[in-house]
Design an enzyme around this catalytic site. Structure first.
Site, PDB file in Angstrom:
ATOM      1  N   ASN A  50       0.826  -1.203   0.000  1.00 48.30           N
ATOM      2  CA  ASN A  50       0.000   0.000   0.000  1.00 48.30           C
ATOM      3  C   ASN A  50       0.868   1.264   0.000  1.00 48.30           C
ATOM      4  O   ASN A  50       0.584   2.216  -0.729  1.00 48.30           O
ATOM      5  CB  ASN A  50      -0.919  -0.015   1.218  1.00 48.30           C
ATOM      6  CG  ASN A  50      -1.926   1.103   1.177  1.00 48.30           C
ATOM      7  OD1 ASN A  50      -2.634   1.274   0.188  1.00 48.30           O
ATOM      8  ND2 ASN A  50      -1.975   1.903   2.224  1.00 48.30           N
ATOM      9  N   MET A  54       0.871   4.258  -2.728  1.00 49.62           N
ATOM     10  CA  MET A  54       0.672   5.650  -2.306  1.00 49.62           C
ATOM     11  C   MET A  54       1.804   6.539  -2.807  1.00 49.62           C
ATOM     12  O   MET A  54       1.631   7.731  -3.002  1.00 49.62           O
ATOM     13  CB  MET A  54       0.586   5.722  -0.775  1.00 49.62           C
ATOM     14  CG  MET A  54      -0.777   5.341  -0.241  1.00 49.62           C
ATOM     15  SD  MET A  54      -0.818   5.109   1.547  1.00 49.62           S
ATOM     16  CE  MET A  54      -0.088   6.593   2.152  1.00 49.62           C
TER      17      MET A  54
ATOM     18  N   SER B 103       1.286   9.061   7.936  1.00 42.55           N
ATOM     19  CA  SER B 103       0.511   7.823   7.973  1.00 42.55           C
ATOM     20  C   SER B 103       0.936   6.894   6.840  1.00 42.55           C
ATOM     21  O   SER B 103       1.193   7.340   5.729  1.00 42.55           O
ATOM     22  CB  SER B 103      -0.973   8.144   7.840  1.00 42.55           C
ATOM     23  OG  SER B 103      -1.700   6.976   7.589  1.00 42.55           O
ATOM     24  N   CYS B 104       1.008   5.578   7.131  1.00 37.96           N
ATOM     25  CA  CYS B 104       1.368   4.593   6.105  1.00 37.96           C
ATOM     26  C   CYS B 104       0.125   4.065   5.396  1.00 37.96           C
ATOM     27  O   CYS B 104       0.218   3.188   4.545  1.00 37.96           O
ATOM     28  CB  CYS B 104       2.109   3.413   6.723  1.00 37.96           C
ATOM     29  SG  CYS B 104       3.729   3.859   7.312  1.00 37.96           S
ATOM     30  N   ILE B 105      -1.023   4.541   5.810  1.00 32.61           N
ATOM     31  CA  ILE B 105      -2.272   4.026   5.235  1.00 32.61           C
ATOM     32  C   ILE B 105      -2.964   5.126   4.442  1.00 32.61           C
ATOM     33  O   ILE B 105      -3.221   6.181   4.949  1.00 32.61           O
ATOM     34  CB  ILE B 105      -3.227   3.531   6.353  1.00 32.61           C
ATOM     35  CG1 ILE B 105      -2.577   2.406   7.137  1.00 32.61           C
ATOM     36  CG2 ILE B 105      -4.547   3.088   5.776  1.00 32.61           C
ATOM     37  CD1 ILE B 105      -2.517   1.093   6.410  1.00 32.61           C
TER      38      ILE B 105
END
Lengths: 177, 105
Positions: A50, A54, B103-105
């Site tokens: 993820n 990103m 944030s990694c999400i």
């Protein structure tokens, strides 16, 4: 006797490309092999994939052996934290083996994830699919565990062989978990 | 720290291209950063994301992560990747004049 005329063929042009001209994230591709099916081993691969998406890095996930549980409909919500044979739990193995210990540790970890607003595994797989990450299941592991494509979550793109994986992974960075 | 010229204005940016001081951000600066970072001309949907990011950062004191944007801005995950194909996690914040999200999400 015949004479052979030597024909000089021009040398093939060599194309020189400069690595420094490439933008940092441009053309980067990361392949992550997920081979473990415990909750604590499922997250690292999914989060790393993820984070790659990103950042604009192409991501490919290959689920094999126990890692298939992460993308299997029946098990995706049931992944556990192992309390036996896991020194990082910092409890004696015999205590970790007591009934209920594993589900307690799993509940605790899921609660901590929730508090930090980290999505559960199912949602993370959905996010990855929406992000354009490619999701593959290993053919041999599928046969071994007697699973069919119907057993897998909808986000799986295809069941492929290890050789297919190498074709898809050509030139990428490979991470094995 | 280096100084970049966006839309004719000198702004301070870090080595990754994020604005050092988000107060130096203007709509014109956003357009210039978007053009410079390959996002291209900003659409209405881009602005919906940017407005959310700036408001959320002002409230929370930190640039929102991608999942937070997709959950709260009204722009879904697939659309975010379509708007910022070169990496929405970084670029939504960069165009919004915010620091890189933690944030990694």
């Amino acid at each position: 006797m015949t004479t052979t005329e030597l024909v000089e063929t021009p040398a093939p042009a060599i194309e020189v490309t400069s690595a420094t001209a490439v933008e940092p994230e441009k053309d980067r591709h990361v392949c992550i092999i997920c081979s473990k099916g415990t909750l604590d081993m499922a997250y690292p691969g999914l989060i790393m994939a993820n984070a790659a998406r990103m950042s604009g890095i192409k991501a490919t996930l290959f689920f094999t052996f126990w890692g298939l549980d992460i993308i299997t409909e029946k098990t995706v919500d049931e992944l556990h934290v192992p309390t036996v044979g896991n020194p990082s739990m910092h409890i004696p193995t015999m205590v970790g083996g007591l009934p209920g210990m594993e589900s307690m540790a799993t509940r605790m970890m899921k609660k901590q994830m929730e508090d930090l607003d980290i999505p559960d595994v199912r949602e993370l797989v959905e996010i990855l699919h929406d992000s354009g990450a490619e999701i593959y299941a290993c053919r041999m592991a599928m046969d071994m565990f007697k699973r069919t494509e119907d057993d897998l979550v909808d986000q799986v793109d295809e069941v492929i062989t290890a050789m297919d994986f190498y074709d898809k992974a050509a030139g990428s960075e490979v991470i094995f978990i | 720290m280096t100084t970049a010229v966006f839309a004719g204005v000198d702004v301070e940016v870090n080595e990754e291209g994020f604005l050092v001081n988000s107060d130096e951000w203007t709509a014109d600066v956003a357009e210039a950063i978007a053009a410079d970072s390959g996002v291209g001309p900003l659409t209405e949907l881009h602005w919906k994301v940017i407005t959310f990011c700036r408001e959320d950062a002002a409230r929370e004191g930190t640039a929102p992560g991608l999942r937070r944007i997709s959950k709260l801005s009204g722009v879904g995950m697939k659309d975010l990747y379509a708007l910022f194909p070169k990496g929405p996690g970084k670029l939504a914040a960069m165009v919004s004049g915010l620091p890189k999200p933690q944030s990694c999400i």
